[in-house]
Design a protein around this motif. Structure first.
Motif, PDB file in Angstrom:
ATOM      1  N   SER A  72       9.533  15.449  42.244  1.00  0.00           N
ATOM      2  CA  SER A  72      10.444  16.120  43.169  1.00  0.00           C
ATOM      3  C   SER A  72       9.683  16.613  44.395  1.00  0.00           C
ATOM      4  O   SER A  72       8.442  16.611  44.421  1.00  0.00           O
ATOM      5  N   GLU A  73      10.414  17.066  45.411  1.00  0.00           N
ATOM      6  CA  GLU A  73       9.777  17.622  46.601  1.00  0.00           C
ATOM      7  C   GLU A  73       8.940  18.847  46.245  1.00  0.00           C
ATOM      8  O   GLU A  73       7.844  19.046  46.781  1.00  0.00           O
ATOM      9  N   GLU A  74       9.457  19.667  45.334  1.00  0.00           N
ATOM     10  CA  GLU A  74       8.737  20.875  44.932  1.00  0.00           C
ATOM     11  C   GLU A  74       7.443  20.517  44.196  1.00  0.00           C
ATOM     12  O   GLU A  74       6.390  21.145  44.414  1.00  0.00           O
ATOM     13  N   GLU A  75       7.506  19.507  43.328  1.00  0.00           N
ATOM     14  CA  GLU A  75       6.302  19.075  42.613  1.00  0.00           C
ATOM     15  C   GLU A  75       5.282  18.483  43.574  1.00  0.00           C
ATOM     16  O   GLU A  75       4.071  18.739  43.451  1.00  0.00           O
ATOM     17  N   GLU A  76       5.742  17.690  44.514  1.00  0.00           N
ATOM     18  CA  GLU A  76       4.851  17.109  45.515  1.00  0.00           C
ATOM     19  C   GLU A  76       4.123  18.213  46.288  1.00  0.00           C
ATOM     20  O   GLU A  76       2.898  18.168  46.470  1.00  0.00           O
ATOM     21  N   GLU A  77       4.871  19.211  46.728  1.00  0.00           N
ATOM     22  CA  GLU A  77       4.273  20.315  47.480  1.00  0.00           C
ATOM     23  C   GLU A  77       3.219  21.043  46.650  1.00  0.00           C
ATOM     24  O   GLU A  77       2.126  21.365  47.147  1.00  0.00           O
ATOM     25  N   ALA A  78       3.525  21.290  45.372  1.00  0.00           N
ATOM     26  CA  ALA A  78       2.578  21.983  44.498  1.00  0.00           C
ATOM     27  C   ALA A  78       1.324  21.141  44.254  1.00  0.00           C
ATOM     28  O   ALA A  78       0.199  21.665  44.240  1.00  0.00           O
ATOM     29  N   LEU A  79       1.499  19.838  44.053  1.00  0.00           N
ATOM     30  CA  LEU A  79       0.356  18.955  43.825  1.00  0.00           C
ATOM     31  C   LEU A  79      -0.572  18.923  45.037  1.00  0.00           C
ATOM     32  O   LEU A  79      -1.801  19.036  44.905  1.00  0.00           O
ATOM     33  N   ILE A  80       0.005  18.765  46.221  1.00  0.00           N
ATOM     34  CA  ILE A  80      -0.806  18.699  47.440  1.00  0.00           C
ATOM     35  C   ILE A  80      -1.507  20.033  47.688  1.00  0.00           C
ATOM     36  O   ILE A  80      -2.682  20.070  48.071  1.00  0.00           O
ATOM     37  N   ARG A  81      -0.802  21.133  47.451  1.00  0.00           N
ATOM     38  CA  ARG A  81      -1.409  22.455  47.634  1.00  0.00           C
ATOM     39  C   ARG A  81      -2.619  22.629  46.715  1.00  0.00           C
ATOM     40  O   ARG A  81      -3.673  23.135  47.127  1.00  0.00           O
ATOM     41  N   THR A  82      -2.495  22.161  45.472  1.00  0.00           N
ATOM     42  CA  THR A  82      -3.607  22.248  44.525  1.00  0.00           C
ATOM     43  C   THR A  82      -4.764  21.360  44.954  1.00  0.00           C
ATOM     44  O   THR A  82      -5.938  21.764  44.908  1.00  0.00           O
ATOM     45  N   MET A  83      -4.462  20.121  45.378  1.00  0.00           N
ATOM     46  CA  MET A  83      -5.521  19.215  45.830  1.00  0.00           C
ATOM     47  C   MET A  83      -6.278  19.790  47.028  1.00  0.00           C
ATOM     48  O   MET A  83      -7.511  19.691  47.108  1.00  0.00           O
ATOM     49  N   ASP A  84      -5.549  20.389  47.957  1.00  0.00           N
ATOM     50  CA  ASP A  84      -6.180  20.879  49.179  1.00  0.00           C
ATOM     51  C   ASP A  84      -7.036  22.121  48.952  1.00  0.00           C
ATOM     52  O   ASP A  84      -7.782  22.529  49.845  1.00  0.00           O
ATOM     53  N   ARG A  85      -6.951  22.698  47.778  1.00  0.00           N
ATOM     54  CA  ARG A  85      -7.862  23.796  47.446  1.00  0.00           C
ATOM     55  C   ARG A  85      -9.252  23.256  47.090  1.00  0.00           C
ATOM     56  O   ARG A  85     -10.245  23.978  47.164  1.00  0.00           O
ATOM     57  N   ASP A  86      -9.305  21.985  46.652  1.00  0.00           N
ATOM     58  CA  ASP A  86     -10.581  21.344  46.335  1.00  0.00           C
ATOM     59  C   ASP A  86     -11.136  20.655  47.576  1.00  0.00           C
ATOM     60  O   ASP A  86     -10.439  20.445  48.573  1.00  0.00           O
ATOM     61  N   VAL A  87     -12.394  20.271  47.500  1.00  0.00           N
ATOM     62  CA  VAL A  87     -13.059  19.601  48.617  1.00  0.00           C
ATOM     63  C   VAL A  87     -12.621  18.139  48.682  1.00  0.00           C
ATOM     64  O   VAL A  87     -12.575  17.446  47.664  1.00  0.00           O
ATOM     65  N   TRP A  88     -12.296  17.671  49.884  1.00  0.00           N
ATOM     66  CA  TRP A  88     -12.062  16.252  50.124  1.00  0.00           C
ATOM     67  C   TRP A  88     -13.362  15.667  50.665  1.00  0.00           C
ATOM     68  O   TRP A  88     -13.887  16.141  51.670  1.00  0.00           O
ATOM     69  N   ASN A  89     -13.872  14.625  50.026  1.00  0.00           N
ATOM     70  CA  ASN A  89     -15.110  13.980  50.462  1.00  0.00           C
ATOM     71  C   ASN A  89     -14.813  12.761  51.319  1.00  0.00           C
ATOM     72  O   ASN A  89     -13.898  11.989  51.023  1.00  0.00           O
ATOM     73  N   ASP A  90     -15.603  12.573  52.373  1.00  0.00           N
ATOM     74  CA  ASP A  90     -15.437  11.401  53.229  1.00  0.00           C
ATOM     75  C   ASP A  90     -15.656  10.131  52.427  1.00  0.00           C
ATOM     76  O   ASP A  90     -16.576  10.037  51.608  1.00  0.00           O
ATOM     77  N   SER A  91     -14.800   9.133  52.676  1.00  0.00           N
ATOM     78  CA  SER A  91     -14.930   7.829  52.040  1.00  0.00           C
ATOM     79  C   SER A  91     -14.872   6.764  53.126  1.00  0.00           C
ATOM     80  O   SER A  91     -14.785   7.079  54.326  1.00  0.00           O
TER      81      SER A  91
END
Length: 273
Positions: A72-91
């Motif tokens: 759902s839209e709410e689940e998508e928002e929660a997933l992205i919010r959780t991911m963005d708390r972690d470090v994104w590494n350049d690929s």
């Protein structure tokens, strides 16, 4: 935190993003694209490849399962919010990534458990939902790779086949934040289809936002898959889950290692490697 596209480039070899093209140029890319291609689109209702022009006929395209509105839209928002708390590494090719999986040397065929802590806690409900479908009821992922694509970085991923020594039959992807297109390609053409024997054949698979995609069979092992730069219009994040090959399952040569990987993976205590 979302990147604005100004981060350093991580491209290697012939791979390109918009940042490194200012230095390395685009000549080799332009040469590679100058060839005949027969283009089709995938129809999920008929599961056939439909031609984009009148010169070709449609043909069956097995190995693709697509489920819209998997989250759902709410689940998508929660997933992205959780991911963005972690470090994104350049690929490479303008992407950023987060890996939840074992360290693997595919050339030497070695797997290390040392830094592997499992899939993230937020993915437990996703995996359970996948397993509620009859075609995925025995799906037990041991790796999750989150990839971020941004148009201002020129993000893409080259045509490729995923490893089949460690990774098993099904590749499962959740597509988030924007629609995109997965391009399936067969460089040697289709010998069984008249007129398509020599030139490259491409089949475009539309991936709606919040959809689930499963690749298996011919689409997994015969057709290469890619995301083209021009098919990234907004920020796109995807999570791809991979299962073990038969070599690492019960009765396989690496059964013991496989059992350890599954035990760690499905603890859902993971942090990005």
């Amino acid at each position: 935190m979302q990147d604005d596209g100004s981060a350093s480039c991580a491209c290697k070899g012939i791979r390109r993003c918009l940042k490194c093209e200012n230095v390395k140029g685009t000549e080799q890319l332009e040469e590679n694209e100058a060839k005949a291609v027969h283009r089709f689109r995938y129809d999920p209702e008929t599961r056939r490849a439909v031609p984009r022009d009148a010169d070709s006929s449609c043909f069956p395209f097995p190995g693709v399962f697509l489920q819209e509105d998997f989250i759902s839209e709410e689940e998508e928002e929660a997933l992205i919010r959780t991911m963005d708390r972690d470090v994104w590494n350049d690929s490479q090719s303008g992407r950023r990534k987060q890996d939840f999986g074992p360290k693997v040397n595919f050339k030497k065929r070695k797997v290390r458990l040392s830094s592997f802590s499992g899939l993230p806690a937020v993915s437990r409900s996703l995996v359970l939902r996948m397993q509620s479908d009859a075609s995925l009821e025995d799906f037990r992922p041991v790796e999750q790779c989150n990839l971020e694509y941004l148009p201002q970085r020129g993000s893409s991923i080259d045509p490729h086949l995923d490893d089949s020594w460690l990774w098993g039959e099904r590749l499962v992807t959740v597509n988030m934040l924007s629609d995109t297109t997965l391009t399936m390609s067969l460089e040697e053409g289709l010998k069984e289809e008249a007129g398509l024997q020599v030139e490259e054949v491409q089949v475009s698979v539309l991936l709606p936002r919040r959809s689930l995609l499963v690749l298996f069979g011919e689409a997994r092992h015969r057709w290469k898959h890619s995301i083209r730069r021009e098919d990234i219009q907004d920020r796109r994040v995807c999570s791809t889950f991979r299962e073990l090959s038969e070599h690492f399952l019960s009765g396989g040569r690496h059964e013991e290692m496989g059992a350890k990987l599954l035990d760690v993976s499905l603890s859902f205590r993971g942090t990005p490697a």
